[in-house]
Motif scaffolding. Structure first.
Motif, short mmCIF file in Angstrom:
data_model
loop_
_atom_site.label_atom_id
_atom_site.label_comp_id
_atom_site.label_asym_id
_atom_site.label_seq_id
_atom_site.Cartn_x
_atom_site.Cartn_y
_atom_site.Cartn_z
N LYS A 412 4.48 -4.01 8.25
CA LYS A 412 3.60 -2.95 8.71
C LYS A 412 3.87 -2.64 10.19
O LYS A 412 3.99 -1.48 10.58
CB LYS A 412 2.15 -3.36 8.51
CG LYS A 412 1.14 -2.35 9.00
CD LYS A 412 -0.29 -2.86 8.79
CE LYS A 412 -1.31 -1.85 9.31
NZ LYS A 412 -2.69 -2.34 9.15
N TYR A 428 -2.08 5.44 5.63
CA TYR A 428 -1.88 4.46 4.58
C TYR A 428 -2.61 4.87 3.30
O TYR A 428 -3.77 5.27 3.34
CB TYR A 428 -2.37 3.08 5.03
CG TYR A 428 -1.53 2.51 6.14
CD1 TYR A 428 -0.33 1.85 5.87
CD2 TYR A 428 -1.91 2.66 7.48
CE1 TYR A 428 0.45 1.34 6.90
CE2 TYR A 428 -1.13 2.16 8.51
CZ TYR A 428 0.05 1.50 8.20
OH TYR A 428 0.82 0.99 9.21
N PRO A 431 -3.31 -0.08 -0.85
CA PRO A 431 -2.25 -1.07 -1.08
C PRO A 431 -2.18 -1.47 -2.55
O PRO A 431 -3.12 -1.29 -3.31
CB PRO A 431 -2.69 -2.25 -0.21
CG PRO A 431 -4.17 -2.10 -0.08
CD PRO A 431 -4.44 -0.61 -0.10
N ASP A 440 1.77 -7.08 3.20
CA ASP A 440 1.87 -6.22 4.38
C ASP A 440 3.28 -5.66 4.59
O ASP A 440 3.57 -5.11 5.65
CB ASP A 440 1.38 -6.92 5.65
CG ASP A 440 -0.12 -7.03 5.70
OD1 ASP A 440 -0.78 -6.24 4.99
OD2 ASP A 440 -0.64 -7.90 6.42
N VAL A 442 6.13 -2.77 3.51
CA VAL A 442 6.03 -1.39 3.03
C VAL A 442 6.64 -1.31 1.64
O VAL A 442 7.83 -1.55 1.45
CB VAL A 442 6.74 -0.42 3.99
CG1 VAL A 442 6.67 1.01 3.44
CG2 VAL A 442 6.10 -0.49 5.37
N LEU A 463 1.31 -0.16 1.34
CA LEU A 463 1.63 -1.55 1.67
C LEU A 463 1.47 -2.44 0.45
O LEU A 463 0.72 -2.14 -0.48
CB LEU A 463 0.71 -2.05 2.80
CG LEU A 463 0.82 -1.32 4.13
CD1 LEU A 463 -0.12 -1.95 5.15
CD2 LEU A 463 2.25 -1.34 4.65
#
Length: 660
Positions: A412, A428, A431, A440, A442, A463
């Motif tokens: 990140k 963002y 996730p 964390d 990408v 993420l």
């Protein structure tokens, strides 16, 4: 009996200013009263938190009050005609309260209780104002989290009675209140879903995550209820209703109310997508779609049908199907004014009808083309316009774009640093779990690497949450069928292991799982289930305190094996000190029983008493715990002893001495 008589707040004076006059409503978190602001001589609404919603212990109250106060300050900055204004806040008898604008009217829940469902014009008119309020909040960084008919107030229409809903003023209340109470509840009770389950967004159920798209979903459910007279899901338990939002798509309103326009189905469908990324980004985006839909319906309703008479094929008869009189802003009282036209969001307008300007321009063009110089000027203008069009086309089609940098697989922090150096903004998405990309990291980007993007534009990153892991369910004590269902529902693979006897669990139930209950595993992990064969056929007898030889004989007669473990003890040698399995345990034939056996007390050496006077020798030996037997002359001298000097014997061994 009138319940207001027993209300101790009626007639009270809050902070020396607000005199409580009457109770308006009681909700799940607070009670609303009408009050008179004796300083400004105006009627206000006072919402005071129930004691049950304040923290259970007084030592938690200051933190709750601080959160409530911070939320009140945030909401007080929301100045919008469709938001119930917050004037003041304070504490009365230890409980926080808000002083708000008093709206003359009813809640949308009251309206639906009376009307059941609304026509499309009314539903869209109310939705438009509700979204205008939410859009103002979203621009200020505030998420409502509890959009429902109980929090939508429909003020009295300035053009008529309560039935005139198209012209009514709508105001949204309780911004931030649910969040303040939820923050207090989370601090002690864990994650608690505060939104009403009939309107809750899927991401609040699964992750507890809320953003403007959460309010968009709830607003879509409210629109669905206004159009159909019911919410899309129901169930015996709130949790069943909540999970239907996660597992099922909201049905089209026209499936319940035939004849509803398709544009309403599409509008509700876009607002209530289960994937937040597929919904309008915030209430402002949904508001624009509602306004377009409302105009489309208005154009369809005001369409003029031309019918020719049979006897007269010249004269048309215009038959408009609907006409709605507009309400001028000046007709509304000051507390119910809608935003001025220039301040409201831009709506799509129909193309203007041709006028006489085109004809005059055509005349000018003809005059210019009549002469050589005019024709040359026209050619130059055409060339210039062509160059401008080419340059503009290059700029809008290519020049203002660049390529997106490669951000996938970066952390990140690395992705933010690279995007910042390239001049891009990073936002963002929700996730997601991934077995390959660490937490964390990408997982993906939009636009993709090397994809076209505006210079200085925004890149959306997703993420990774890392590999998805969860604890093995505890199925010990359950029948195999129930245990298998629980494990399969947890996305695990079930395998039967070798069954074993168990004294406490009946045959066929789960004794143990491998991995054990509570251990963190990934989806599709194989779980070995060990079942009970019931109590073993042989009962282990009580052997503690018995002699080793007797214990061996007993166990051999039962067909059990013996394992011996000698230990120091003050018990007599070969006495059984303990056993495993214990007395009464069930075992099968050939099982091993471990016996802990005494080595006997520690041995001591016999002292030398030969050549000592007989009485002195006896006194010395007895003083060391040895019983003494004297032979021959008790008054003589010791000439022999048995056992002899230095012999190791158990304590308390009898010593014989011979005296002459």
């Amino acid at each position: 009996m009138d319940t207001q008589v027993a209300d101790t707040l009626l007639g009270s004076l809050l902070d020396g200013r607000y005199r409580i006059r009457g109770r308006v409503a009681r909700g799940g978190m607070a009670t609303v009263y009408t009050a008179t602001d004796e300083r400004l001589e105006r009627t206000v609404a006072v919402k005071i938190i129930h004691p049950s919603q304040a923290p259970e212990a007084r030592n938690r109250l200051p933190g709750f009050v601080q959160r409530f106060t911070d939320e009140a300050k945030t909401i007080a900055r929301l100045t919008h005609p469709n938001v119930v204004a917050v004037y003041d806040q304070g504490i009365h008898r230890g409980l926080p309260y808000l002083v708000m604008e008093y709206v003359r009217g009813r809640t949308l829940r009251d309206v639906l209780g009376e009307r059941r469902r609304l026509n499309p014009d009314e539903a869209l008119a109310i939705t438009e104002q509700m979204l205008a309020a939410l859009a103002a909040a979203h621009r200020a960084g505030v998420v409502h989290r509890d959009v429902k008919p109980e929090n939508v107030l429909v003020a009295e229409a300035p053009t008529g009675g309560p039935a005139n809903l198209v012209d009514s003023v709508v105001k949204v209340a309780d911004f931030g209140l649910a969040r303040a109470v939820e923050a207090s509840a989370d601090s002690a009770d864990g994650n608690q879903l505060m939104a009403t389950v009939a309107y809750v967004a899927p991401e609040l159920v699964t992750h507890g995550h809320a953003d403007p798209r959460t309010d968009v979903y709830s607003a879509g459910i409210v629109l669905f209820e206004m159009l159909t007279g019911r919410v899309p899901y129901d169930g015996d338990r709130p949790v069943d209703v909540a999970w239907q939002h996660v597992d099922r798509d909201v049905p089209a309103p026209s499936t319940l109310v035939p004849g509803l326009p398709r544009v309403l189905d599409e509008l509700v469908g876009r607002a209530t997508r289960r994937d937040p990324g597929a919904r309008p980004t915030d209430a402002g985006a949904l508001l624009a779609e509602v306004q377009v839909a409302r105009e489309d319906l208005g154009n369809a309703n005001t369409h003029t049908a031309v019918i020719r008479r049979v006897t007269d094929d010249v004269t048309p008869i215009a038959q408009p199907t609907m006409a709605v009189a507009a309400v001028q802003p000046a007709q509304r009282p000051s507390w119910a004014r809608l935003p001025e036209a220039e301040a409201r969001p831009h709506r799509r307008r129909a193309a203007p009808e041709p006028s006489g300007v085109g004809a005059r321009l055509a005349t000018v063009r003809e005059r210019l083309a009549a002469g050589a110089q005019g024709r040359l000027g026209i050619a130059a203008v055409i060339v210039l316009l062509g160059l401008l069009a080419t340059a503009g086309g290059w700029w809008f089609g290519v020049g203002r774009y660049t390529v997106a940098p490669e951000l996938t697989s970066l952390t990140k922090a690395e992705a933010e640093n690279r995007a910042d150096r390239a001049g891009f903004t990073v936002v963002y998405a929700d996730p997601q779990f991934d077995a390959q990309v660490p937490r964390d990291g990408v997982l993906r980007q939009e636009p993709a690497s090397a994809g076209r993007i505006l210079k200085g534009g925004t890149i959306t990153l997703t993420l990774s949450l890392g590999p998805e892991q969860f604890p093995v369910p505890d199925v010990v004590g359950k029948d195999f069928e129930l245990a298998e269902t629980d494990l399969l529902n947890a996305r695990l693979v079930v395998e039967k292991g070798s069954a074993r006897f168990d004294d406490s669990l009946p045959k066929g139930v789960v004794v143990e799982t491998k991995p054990k209950a509570g251990e963190e595993v990934r989806p599709d992990t194989k779980i070995t289930v060990i079942l009970s064969k019931g109590r073993a056929p042989i009962t282990v007898p009580n052997l503690v305190g018995k002699n080793l030889n007797d214990a061996r004989s007993t166990l051999s007669g039962l067909g059990l094996e013996v394992s011996e473990d000698y230990q120091d003890s003050d018990k007599p040698r070969d006495e059984i000190l303990d056993q495993d399995p214990k007395n009464g345990a069930g075992v099968e034939r050939g099982a091993k029983v471990t016996l802990k056996i005494s080595k006997g007390p520690p041995q001591v050496g016999v002292p030398r008493v030969v050549d000592l006077p007989c009485q002195q020798a006896k006194q010395q030996l007895e003083g060391q715990g040895f019983p003494v037997t004297v032979q021959f002359n008790p008054n003589g001298t010791v000439r022999f002893q048995n056992p002899g000097e230095g012999t190791q014997v158990p304590p308390g061994t009898s010593i014989t001495i011979g005296c002459f």
